[in-house]
Design a protein around this motif. Structure first.
Motif, PDB file in Angstrom:
ATOM      1  N   PHE A 163     -21.189  67.645 -22.249  1.00  0.00           N
ATOM      2  CA  PHE A 163     -20.004  68.476 -22.673  1.00  0.00           C
ATOM      3  C   PHE A 163     -18.710  67.665 -22.132  1.00  0.00           C
ATOM      4  O   PHE A 163     -17.632  68.412 -22.420  1.00  0.00           O
ATOM      5  CB  PHE A 163     -20.173  69.847 -21.976  1.00  0.00           C
ATOM      6  N   LEU A 164     -18.685  66.583 -21.895  1.00  0.00           N
ATOM      7  CA  LEU A 164     -17.547  65.997 -21.140  1.00  0.00           C
ATOM      8  C   LEU A 164     -16.578  65.847 -22.127  1.00  0.00           C
ATOM      9  O   LEU A 164     -16.745  65.653 -23.411  1.00  0.00           O
ATOM     10  CB  LEU A 164     -17.885  64.778 -20.248  1.00  0.00           C
ATOM     11  N   GLU A 166     -13.218  63.369 -23.399  1.00  0.00           N
ATOM     12  CA  GLU A 166     -12.345  62.093 -23.044  1.00  0.00           C
ATOM     13  C   GLU A 166     -11.110  62.415 -22.330  1.00  0.00           C
ATOM     14  O   GLU A 166     -10.586  63.224 -22.885  1.00  0.00           O
ATOM     15  CB  GLU A 166     -12.368  61.154 -24.254  1.00  0.00           C
ATOM     16  N   LYS A 221     -25.347  72.698 -28.097  1.00  0.00           N
ATOM     17  CA  LYS A 221     -24.194  71.549 -28.243  1.00  0.00           C
ATOM     18  C   LYS A 221     -23.307  71.469 -29.480  1.00  0.00           C
ATOM     19  O   LYS A 221     -22.279  71.437 -29.416  1.00  0.00           O
ATOM     20  CB  LYS A 221     -25.019  70.109 -28.041  1.00  0.00           C
ATOM     21  N   ASN A 225     -19.178  72.732 -29.832  1.00  0.00           N
ATOM     22  CA  ASN A 225     -18.131  71.791 -30.441  1.00  0.00           C
ATOM     23  C   ASN A 225     -17.496  72.483 -31.785  1.00  0.00           C
ATOM     24  O   ASN A 225     -16.382  72.394 -31.943  1.00  0.00           O
ATOM     25  CB  ASN A 225     -18.865  70.337 -30.859  1.00  0.00           C
ATOM     26  N   PHE A 266      -7.189  75.752 -25.642  1.00  0.00           N
ATOM     27  CA  PHE A 266      -7.714  75.174 -26.952  1.00  0.00           C
ATOM     28  C   PHE A 266      -6.780  75.801 -28.135  1.00  0.00           C
ATOM     29  O   PHE A 266      -7.442  76.301 -28.983  1.00  0.00           O
ATOM     30  CB  PHE A 266      -9.079  75.015 -27.303  1.00  0.00           C
ATOM     31  N   LYS A 268      -3.600  74.853 -28.721  1.00  0.00           N
ATOM     32  CA  LYS A 268      -2.370  73.919 -29.077  1.00  0.00           C
ATOM     33  C   LYS A 268      -2.647  73.535 -30.288  1.00  0.00           C
ATOM     34  O   LYS A 268      -3.483  72.547 -30.781  1.00  0.00           O
ATOM     35  CB  LYS A 268      -2.526  72.809 -27.877  1.00  0.00           C
ATOM     36  N   SER A 270      -1.640  71.030 -33.775  1.00  0.00           N
ATOM     37  CA  SER A 270      -1.217  69.601 -33.489  1.00  0.00           C
ATOM     38  C   SER A 270      -1.634  69.131 -35.034  1.00  0.00           C
ATOM     39  O   SER A 270      -1.768  70.218 -35.849  1.00  0.00           O
ATOM     40  CB  SER A 270      -2.457  69.145 -32.957  1.00  0.00           C
ATOM     41  N   PHE A 273      -7.281  67.812 -35.144  1.00  0.00           N
ATOM     42  CA  PHE A 273      -8.234  67.160 -34.223  1.00  0.00           C
ATOM     43  C   PHE A 273      -8.894  65.901 -34.757  1.00  0.00           C
ATOM     44  O   PHE A 273      -8.956  65.784 -36.072  1.00  0.00           O
ATOM     45  CB  PHE A 273      -9.166  68.421 -33.622  1.00  0.00           C
ATOM     46  N   GLY A 274      -9.123  65.001 -33.608  1.00  0.00           N
ATOM     47  CA  GLY A 274      -9.917  63.919 -34.099  1.00  0.00           C
ATOM     48  C   GLY A 274     -10.930  63.666 -32.803  1.00  0.00           C
ATOM     49  O   GLY A 274     -11.344  64.681 -32.588  1.00  0.00           O
ATOM     50  N   CYS A 277     -16.423  63.308 -32.258  1.00  0.00           N
ATOM     51  CA  CYS A 277     -17.575  64.210 -32.424  1.00  0.00           C
ATOM     52  C   CYS A 277     -17.292  65.744 -33.119  1.00  0.00           C
ATOM     53  O   CYS A 277     -18.175  66.098 -33.846  1.00  0.00           O
ATOM     54  CB  CYS A 277     -17.836  64.813 -30.737  1.00  0.00           C
ATOM     55  N   PHE A 339      -6.901  59.491 -30.211  1.00  0.00           N
ATOM     56  CA  PHE A 339      -7.174  60.596 -30.681  1.00  0.00           C
ATOM     57  C   PHE A 339      -6.558  61.829 -29.812  1.00  0.00           C
ATOM     58  O   PHE A 339      -6.329  62.885 -30.001  1.00  0.00           O
ATOM     59  CB  PHE A 339      -8.431  60.940 -31.026  1.00  0.00           C
ATOM     60  N   LYS A 340      -6.421  61.410 -28.683  1.00  0.00           N
ATOM     61  CA  LYS A 340      -5.763  62.495 -27.586  1.00  0.00           C
ATOM     62  C   LYS A 340      -5.352  61.704 -26.167  1.00  0.00           C
ATOM     63  O   LYS A 340      -5.616  60.371 -26.300  1.00  0.00           O
ATOM     64  CB  LYS A 340      -7.019  63.465 -27.157  1.00  0.00           C
ATOM     65  N   ARG A 443       2.592  66.969 -31.783  1.00  0.00           N
ATOM     66  CA  ARG A 443       1.862  67.682 -30.565  1.00  0.00           C
ATOM     67  C   ARG A 443       2.934  68.859 -30.187  1.00  0.00           C
ATOM     68  O   ARG A 443       2.361  69.520 -28.940  1.00  0.00           O
ATOM     69  CB  ARG A 443       1.516  66.524 -29.696  1.00  0.00           C
TER      70      ARG A 443
HETATM   71  C1  UGA Z   1     -14.754  67.473 -27.048  1.00  0.00           C
HETATM   72  C2  UGA Z   1     -15.163  68.540 -26.249  1.00  0.00           C
HETATM   73  O1  UGA Z   1     -13.946  69.165 -25.735  1.00  0.00           O
HETATM   74  C3  UGA Z   1     -16.280  68.285 -25.326  1.00  0.00           C
HETATM   75  O2  UGA Z   1     -16.687  69.433 -24.681  1.00  0.00           O
HETATM   76  C4  UGA Z   1     -17.540  67.354 -26.008  1.00  0.00           C
HETATM   77  O3  UGA Z   1     -18.421  67.122 -25.229  1.00  0.00           O
HETATM   78  C5  UGA Z   1     -16.988  66.363 -26.910  1.00  0.00           C
HETATM   79  O4  UGA Z   1     -15.730  66.725 -27.954  1.00  0.00           O
HETATM   80  C6  UGA Z   1     -17.999  65.799 -27.656  1.00  0.00           C
HETATM   81  O5  UGA Z   1     -19.207  66.034 -27.967  1.00  0.00           O
HETATM   82  O6  UGA Z   1     -17.900  64.500 -27.844  1.00  0.00           O
HETATM   83  P1  UGA Z   1     -12.962  65.196 -26.961  1.00  0.00           P
HETATM   84  O7  UGA Z   1     -13.071  65.035 -28.427  1.00  0.00           O
HETATM   85  O8  UGA Z   1     -13.462  64.038 -26.142  1.00  0.00           O
HETATM   86  O9  UGA Z   1     -14.231  66.330 -26.396  1.00  0.00           O
HETATM   87  O10 UGA Z   1     -11.719  65.891 -26.560  1.00  0.00           O
HETATM   88  P2  UGA Z   1     -10.898  67.493 -26.734  1.00  0.00           P
HETATM   89  O11 UGA Z   1     -10.076  67.734 -25.519  1.00  0.00           O
HETATM   90  O12 UGA Z   1     -12.039  68.335 -27.151  1.00  0.00           O
HETATM   91  O13 UGA Z   1     -10.216  67.242 -27.943  1.00  0.00           O
HETATM   92  C7  UGA Z   1     -10.576  67.020 -29.363  1.00  0.00           C
HETATM   93  C8  UGA Z   1      -9.320  66.617 -30.421  1.00  0.00           C
HETATM   94  O14 UGA Z   1      -8.816  68.007 -30.414  1.00  0.00           O
HETATM   95  C9  UGA Z   1      -8.358  65.991 -29.806  1.00  0.00           C
HETATM   96  O15 UGA Z   1      -7.765  65.164 -30.991  1.00  0.00           O
HETATM   97  C10 UGA Z   1      -7.283  66.765 -29.134  1.00  0.00           C
HETATM   98  O16 UGA Z   1      -5.982  66.271 -29.211  1.00  0.00           O
HETATM   99  C11 UGA Z   1      -7.414  67.952 -30.172  1.00  0.00           C
HETATM  100  N1  UGA Z   1      -6.839  69.454 -29.754  1.00  0.00           N
HETATM  101  C12 UGA Z   1      -7.540  69.743 -28.472  1.00  0.00           C
HETATM  102  C13 UGA Z   1      -5.911  69.990 -30.262  1.00  0.00           C
HETATM  103  O17 UGA Z   1      -5.241  69.566 -31.143  1.00  0.00           O
HETATM  104  N2  UGA Z   1      -5.456  71.325 -29.682  1.00  0.00           N
HETATM  105  C14 UGA Z   1      -6.122  71.629 -28.629  1.00  0.00           C
HETATM  106  O18 UGA Z   1      -5.692  72.807 -28.061  1.00  0.00           O
HETATM  107  C15 UGA Z   1      -7.155  71.131 -27.915  1.00  0.00           C
END
Ligand code: UGA
Ligand code: NAD
Length: 464
Positions: A163-164, A166, A221, A225, A266, A268, A270, A273-274, A277, A339-340, A443
């Motif tokens: 669940f980490l 990045e 899982k 997501n 979550f 925010k 934007s 999302f990218g 996953c 992507f973030k 953002r």
């Molecule tokens: C996400 C999940 O948060 C993890 O728990 C999971 O393990 C992972 O996918 C996975 O299975 O690969 P990740 O994609 O690394 O993690 O990063 P996030 O922090 O979830 O951000 C995903 C995207 O959503 C980014 O583009 C971020 O900028 C965007 N985002 C996130 C928003 O636009 N608004 C938010 O409030 C949060």
């Protein structure tokens, strides 16, 4: 089973950091991460820790502490499988680009290759752990492949999804909300679960380790997501409503997030999302639902993706319409390609799609990102569009300095929430731009009032 040696197949964003933490917390267990990609393994072994293949805050410290002691990176896959009692499969599971389920189902060929390799070389009993994100019931396929070897070896399959996120991977691994382990309910299944629980117990409190049956674990899982991405699409849908009504999406997010039943994370809004996953896993969920004839379920989750695509398009369109309906020949600067923030990963980044749409409009694009390499940026573009590499290179230039990137631009668009963007000398950027100078804050990280004081025309997401 007493685990003394672990092998992890796949030295990527999950395999590398996860195994580094397991090794750090279990100094008596030898952990070897193997990969077919020699270049990647060489980078994991590089003396200069700035050259690790992935950038993740705090990773270098843990690698320094463990590498060569009880953490190893190797291309010797067979030897390390055979030497280990526990094998993690942490390979990529991208969306299929061919055949049945093209564009939706997970491509499981890498996982199957791992299962076949394990079946081929194992001479002693093994616990095989699914670390990759997989469709529900994959453990059955893995078990079938492993059990057909006729070698007399007993294989126990566990599901232990990761669940980490990045950018915060090391903290997420160090203090996880929960560790999820799915396994069989018979005696050997329970024993295998216990072996993995004991590894995590070295640092994770018992009450945060959740054990379930295999299918619940695999499905949870995908569902986790999907729920996270759904929140982003929900707030992004509201951002469009805000722009038409004078409400401010950040204020709405704060107001609803203070309800403890909704929660503030979550929310925010934007440019979309990218990441490798969210889209992949929702598409997979949609495909599974469709395959089971659950059309309403499939349509419900598919909408999360459609809204995300819409948000990216809407952002690019806003740049076009604001710049008097033509960007042909105009220089537009994109700040951020990852992507973030805090990662060098650009898989499925909104930037790629926004850039592509602007290139279709014949804009000249300049890009600056603190961590993503020029090679990666062109490779991302070449992957999604039909222009030649030469054409992409002609229209889009990559800079190593934000001030140079934005010189003579008509507009700057912020596409990644890198903290350093807030600290820039925005007056200097403004002075060197074409006027009127527009800023599109994908953002909402800049202070609208201060930016407008400098002279910019500010366009945020969900702000009017
Ligand atoms: C996400 C999940 O948060 C993890 O728990 C999971 O393990 C992972 O996918 C996975 O299975 O690969 P990740 O994609 O690394 O993690 O990063 P996030 O922090 O979830 O951000 C995903 C995207 O959503 C980014 O583009 C971020 O900028 C965007 N985002 C996130 C928003 O636009 N608004 C938010 O409030 C949060
Ligand atoms: P990645 O592409 O960064 O790494 C996968 C690695 O597996 C690559 O280095 C590849 O060379 C290697 N590999 C592929 N087939 C192999 C084989 N047969 N033998 C040996 N090595 C092989 O992928 P990732 O981002 O680490 O994701 C891995 C899995 O974890 C995916 O299922 C993903 O959905 C899931 N996941 C990813 C994240 C994330 O933040 N990236 C978070 C949670 C879960």
């Amino acid at each position: 089973m007493k685990v003394k040696n672990i092998c992890c197949i796949g030295a990527g964003y999950v395999g590398g950091p996860t195994m580094a933490i397991i090794a750090q917390k279990n100094p008596l267990i030898n952990v070897t991460v193997v990969d077919i990609n020699k270049e990647r393994i060489d980078l994991w072994n590089s003396k200069n820790l700035n050259n690790l293949p992935i950038f993740e805050p705090g990773l270098d410290k843990v690698i320094k502490e463990t590498r060569g002691k009880n953490l190893f990176f190797s291309t010797e896959i067979e030897k390390n499988i055979d030497n280990s009692e526990m094998i993690f499969i942490s390979v990529n599971t991208p969306t299929k680009t061919f055949g049945d389920g093209k564009g939706m189902a997970a491509d499981l060929r890498y996982v199957e290759l791992c299962a076949r390799k394990i079946a081929d070389v194992a001479r002693t009993d093994k616990i095989v752990v699914e670390k990759s994100t997989l469709p529900v019931k994959t453990a059955l396929a893995i078990k079938n492949i492993l059990d057909e070897t006729g070698s007399g070896v007993n294989f126990e399959i566990l599901s232990n999804p990761e669940f980490l996120a990045e950018g915060t991977a090391m903290r997420d691994l160090e203090v996880p909300d929960r560790v999820l382990i799915g396994g069989g309910s018979d005696a050997s299944g329970k024993e295998a679960i216990n072996s993995l629980v004991n590894i995590y117990k070295s640092w994770v409190p018992g009450e945060n380790i959740l054990t379930t049956n295999l299918w619940s674990s695999e499905l949870s899982k995908l569902v986790a997501n999907a729920f996270l991405a759904q929140r982003i699409s929900s707030i992004n849908s509201i951002s469009e409503l805000c722009e038409s009504t004078g409400a401010d999406v950040d204020e709405v997010a704060q107001a609803i997030g203070m309800d403890s039943r909704i929660g503030s994370k979550f929310l925010k809004s934007s440019v979309g999302f990218g990441g490798s996953c969210f889209q992949k896993d929702i598409l997979n969920l949609v495909y599974i639902a469709k395959s089971l004839g659950l059309v309403n379920v499939a349509n419900y989750w598919n909408q999360v993706i459609l809204l995300n695509n819409h948000q990216r398009e809407r952002f690019a369109k806003k740049i076009l319409t604001t710049l008097y309906n033509t960007v042909a020949g105009k220089k537009i600067t994109l700040l951020g390609w990852a992507f973030k923030k805090d990662t060098n990963d650009s898989r499925e980044s909104a930037s790629i799609y926004v850039a592509d749409m602007l290139l279709d409009e014949m804009a000249n694009i300049s890009v600056f990102d603190p961590k993503v390499s020029e090679k990666q940026i062109y490779s991302d573009l070449n992957y999604i569009n039909s222009r030649s590499d030469a054409e992409n290179k002609d229209l889009l230039k990559v800079y190593r300095c934000p001030y140079e990137a934005s010189e003579n631009s008509h507009a700057v668009a912020i596409l990644t929430e890198w903290d350093e963007f807030k600290e820039y000398d925005w007056k200097r950027i403004y002075d060197n731009m074409n006027k009127p100078a527009f800023i599109f804050d994908g953002r909402n990280i800049l202070d609208k009032i201060n930016i407008e004081k400098i002279g910019f025309v500010y366009k945020g997401i969900g702000k009017s």
